[in-house]
Scaffold this active site. Structure first.
Site, PDB file in Angstrom:
ATOM      1  N   TYR A 263       0.863  -1.188   0.000  1.00 37.69           N
ATOM      2  CA  TYR A 263       0.000   0.000   0.000  1.00 37.69           C
ATOM      3  C   TYR A 263       0.890   1.225   0.000  1.00 37.69           C
ATOM      4  O   TYR A 263       1.834   1.309   0.790  1.00 37.69           O
ATOM      5  CB  TYR A 263      -0.889  -0.013   1.237  1.00 37.69           C
ATOM      6  CG  TYR A 263      -1.792   1.193   1.388  1.00 37.69           C
ATOM      7  CD1 TYR A 263      -1.524   2.169   2.351  1.00 37.69           C
ATOM      8  CD2 TYR A 263      -2.909   1.357   0.581  1.00 37.69           C
ATOM      9  CE1 TYR A 263      -2.367   3.269   2.495  1.00 37.69           C
ATOM     10  CE2 TYR A 263      -3.748   2.465   0.728  1.00 37.69           C
ATOM     11  CZ  TYR A 263      -3.461   3.420   1.692  1.00 37.69           C
ATOM     12  OH  TYR A 263      -4.287   4.514   1.832  1.00 37.69           O
TER      13      TYR A 263
ATOM     14  N   LYS B 186       5.019   9.423   8.487  1.00 45.34           N
ATOM     15  CA  LYS B 186       4.822   8.921   9.842  1.00 45.34           C
ATOM     16  C   LYS B 186       5.854   9.483  10.843  1.00 45.34           C
ATOM     17  O   LYS B 186       5.720  10.599  11.315  1.00 45.34           O
ATOM     18  CB  LYS B 186       4.797   7.396   9.817  1.00 45.34           C
ATOM     19  CG  LYS B 186       3.606   6.834   8.985  1.00 45.34           C
ATOM     20  CD  LYS B 186       3.571   5.339   8.954  1.00 45.34           C
ATOM     21  CE  LYS B 186       2.559   4.828   7.954  1.00 45.34           C
ATOM     22  NZ  LYS B 186       1.173   4.803   8.453  1.00 45.34           N
TER      23      LYS B 186
ATOM     24  N   ASP C  44       9.383   2.872  -0.838  1.00 46.30           N
ATOM     25  CA  ASP C  44       8.357   3.537  -0.039  1.00 46.30           C
ATOM     26  C   ASP C  44       8.621   3.185   1.426  1.00 46.30           C
ATOM     27  O   ASP C  44       8.248   2.118   1.896  1.00 46.30           O
ATOM     28  CB  ASP C  44       6.965   3.074  -0.474  1.00 46.30           C
ATOM     29  CG  ASP C  44       5.891   3.709   0.414  1.00 46.30           C
ATOM     30  OD1 ASP C  44       4.696   3.518   0.116  1.00 46.30           O
ATOM     31  OD2 ASP C  44       6.240   4.369   1.408  1.00 46.30           O
TER      32      ASP C  44
HETATM   33  P1  KE4 Z   1      -0.698   8.477   4.317  1.00 41.33           P
HETATM   34  O1  KE4 Z   1      -1.244   9.123   3.074  1.00 41.33           O
HETATM   35  O2  KE4 Z   1      -1.762   7.607   5.055  1.00 41.33           O
HETATM   36  O3  KE4 Z   1       0.013   9.448   5.247  1.00 41.33           O
HETATM   37  O4  KE4 Z   1       0.451   7.435   3.891  1.00 41.33           O
HETATM   38  C1  KE4 Z   1       0.149   6.450   2.937  1.00 41.33           C
HETATM   39  C2  KE4 Z   1       1.130   5.310   3.066  1.00 41.33           C
HETATM   40  C3  KE4 Z   1       2.130   5.198   2.120  1.00 41.33           C
HETATM   41  N1  KE4 Z   1       3.039   4.202   2.177  1.00 41.33           N
HETATM   42  C4  KE4 Z   1       2.996   3.283   3.168  1.00 41.33           C
HETATM   43  C5  KE4 Z   1       4.018   2.185   3.188  1.00 41.33           C
HETATM   44  C6  KE4 Z   1       1.995   3.350   4.172  1.00 41.33           C
HETATM   45  O5  KE4 Z   1       1.955   2.407   5.149  1.00 41.33           O
HETATM   46  C7  KE4 Z   1       1.045   4.378   4.122  1.00 41.33           C
HETATM   47  C8  KE4 Z   1      -0.095   4.497   5.138  1.00 41.33           C
HETATM   48  N2  KE4 Z   1      -0.166   3.464   6.115  1.00 41.33           N
HETATM   49  C9  KE4 Z   1      -1.482   3.193   6.623  1.00 41.33           C
HETATM   50  C10 KE4 Z   1      -1.370   2.069   7.650  1.00 41.33           C
HETATM   51  N3  KE4 Z   1      -0.915   0.860   7.089  1.00 41.33           N
HETATM   52  C11 KE4 Z   1      -2.143   4.397   7.213  1.00 41.33           C
HETATM   53  C12 KE4 Z   1      -3.350   4.117   8.074  1.00 41.33           C
HETATM   54  C13 KE4 Z   1      -4.625   4.534   7.406  1.00 41.33           C
HETATM   55  O6  KE4 Z   1      -4.747   4.368   6.174  1.00 41.33           O
HETATM   56  O7  KE4 Z   1      -5.507   4.996   8.161  1.00 41.33           O
END
Ligand code: KE4
Length: 430
Positions: free
Chosen positions: A147, A270, A242
């Protein structure tokens, strides 16, 4: 421990659902896949959360990774308040952004330059646009179960909430948009090579979670990452790591530091925001100079590099880079993962635990979890019961099989002991 009461959360959830789709601002928080009412959080401090019913939890979600120094760390709060008193946002450059960029590039030698943005989605979306701008090519290769945020082109066989909700390929994304998104199996270099043999001269980049965290934690097998590095070099495609989740978590220098990989571009998020909305992308200078205002690839953001978020991120990274801090967090993670493995084995509960650095996942399956297919073979119904029972014991883990658990500097040995005795009680009754 008596059954936790969730009355106030239930009422709050009903109210929220009248105005906010699904009652949440991000789908996985709805705890739908685990058949629970989401706990509405009132407060966090150190390794602990309190919900609106007054239940206290040992927290292994840490806002999905950012809170590696624990909730409301006094040093981080002081930095945030000091910055906030000078103004919340200027839409103009500040020295603090350069300081954070410096801290990032020191920790990630592959990142000669970096641009700050407001979310991981923006970071990956922008990195892909940059790779396409630099190479003049169209295709993007991603992996099943990884993701990278919710940009249209990446919502194909995506992990995390998309997988949890059963929409790994979202509605509302025109087929044309994903025609140039290729999907390979994680840890399958042969599959990657086949796709390069077919599309190689038009593949702009490979984007990979160097340790997958969004199908649960799945480590790269020996040679996988270096294989991606070799194939992308051979065909002139860029390699994007990523590290939104793994950056500053798998090691202080991320998964690329842990596995000694030299990507062209890296996405972070994060931890570098310390709990505030801040992410970043960057890499080799020769590529970053394609970005506006210097070059032809456009990317922008009103709150990019926000001074309050930058202060939170910088304070967090400075605390984390103190000698021994990161190592201690990793050691606690390994201790907890090993403890859960031992309990499951002793009780005869089929479980597979993957841990890398300061993150880990527990899968209820007999077989090793090494990719999307094996992750999906795990017993998600059993995981849902495990989640609900653990929460009733005051242990707060991600409300999805396809997420990671995160350790912080704030977790104490007593927290780990309490967690393991809760796990033992829950697995016995599962
Ligand atoms: P954000 O747009 O949520 O800040 O980041 C996206 C993203 C990109 N790349 C990786 C490897 C990520 O894990 C994420 C977002 N992680 C999720 C949890 N696995 C965020 C939690 C959510 O979607 O509420």
């Amino acid at each position: 421990m008596s059954e936790f009461v969730y009355t106030a959360s239930e009422h709050a959830f009903q109210d929220a659902a009248q105005l906010i789709p699904g009652g949440v601002d991000s789908p996985v928080r709805a705890a739908k896949a685990v058949g629970a009412t989401p706990a509405f959080i009132a407060k966090g401090e150190g390794a602990y959360l309190w919900d609106v019913d007054g239940n206290r939890y040992i927290d292994y979600v840490g806002s999905w990774g950012p809170l590696i120094m624990g909730h409301a760390h006094p040093v981080v709060l002081e930095a945030v308040c000091e910055a906030a008193h000078k103004g919340l946002s200027f839409g103009a450059p500040t020295v603090a952004e350069t300081e954070l960029a410096q801290a990032i590039t020191e920790a990630f030698p592959s990142m000669e330059m970096v641009r700050l943005v407001s979310s991981g989605t923006e970071a990956t979306m922008s990195a892909i646009r940059l790779a396409r701008g630099v190479t003049g090519r169209n295709y993007v290769l991603k992996f099943e179960g990884c993701y990278h945020g919710h940009a249209d082109a990446l919502l194909v066989k995506a992990g995390s909430g998309a997988l949890t909700m059963g929409v790994p390929s979202s509605a509302g994304v025109p087929a044309k948009t994903t025609e140039t998104t290729l999907v390979a199996q994680y840890n399958n270099l042969e599959n990657v090579r086949e796709l390069f043999q077919q599309y190689g001269n038009d593949i702009a980049c490979v984007i990979v979670e160097p340790v997958a965290g969004n199908m649960g934690v799945v480590p790269p097998e020996e040679g996988f990452l270096q294989g991606l590095r070799d194939i992308t070099k051979e065909y002139g495609a860029l390699l994007i790591c990523d590290e939104v989740m793994t950056g500053f978590r798998v090691s202080f220098g991320g998964a690329q530091g842990y596995y000694d990989i030299d990507p062209d571009l890296t996405c972070l998020g994060k931890i570098i925001g310390g709990g505030m909305p801040l992410a970043a992308f960057g890499g080799k200078r020769e590529y970053l100079k394609y970005l506006a205002p210097e070059g032809p690839v456009y990317q922008a953001g009103t709150l990019a590099g926000n001074p309050v978020a930058t202060a939170a991120g910088l304070a967090t990274v400075k605390l984390l880079r103190e000698p021994g801090v990161h190592e201690a967090i990793v050691q606690k993670t390994a201790q907890l993962a090993e403890g859960i493995r031992e309990i499951a084995q002793r009780l005869g509960v089929p479980a597979w635990v993957n841990q890398v650095g300061a993150m880990f996942s527990v899968f209820f399956t007999e077989e090793p979890v090494r990719d999307y297919e094996s992750a999906c073979s795990s017993d998600t119904e059993k995981f849902a019961r495990y989640y609900r029972a653990l929460r009733n014991e005051g242990i707060y883990v991600a409300p999805s099989q396809f997420e990671a658990l995160f350790m912080s500097a704030a977790h104490t040995q007593q927290d780990l002991d309490e967690t393991l005795s809760a796990v033992e009680k829950v697995l016995k009754a599962l």
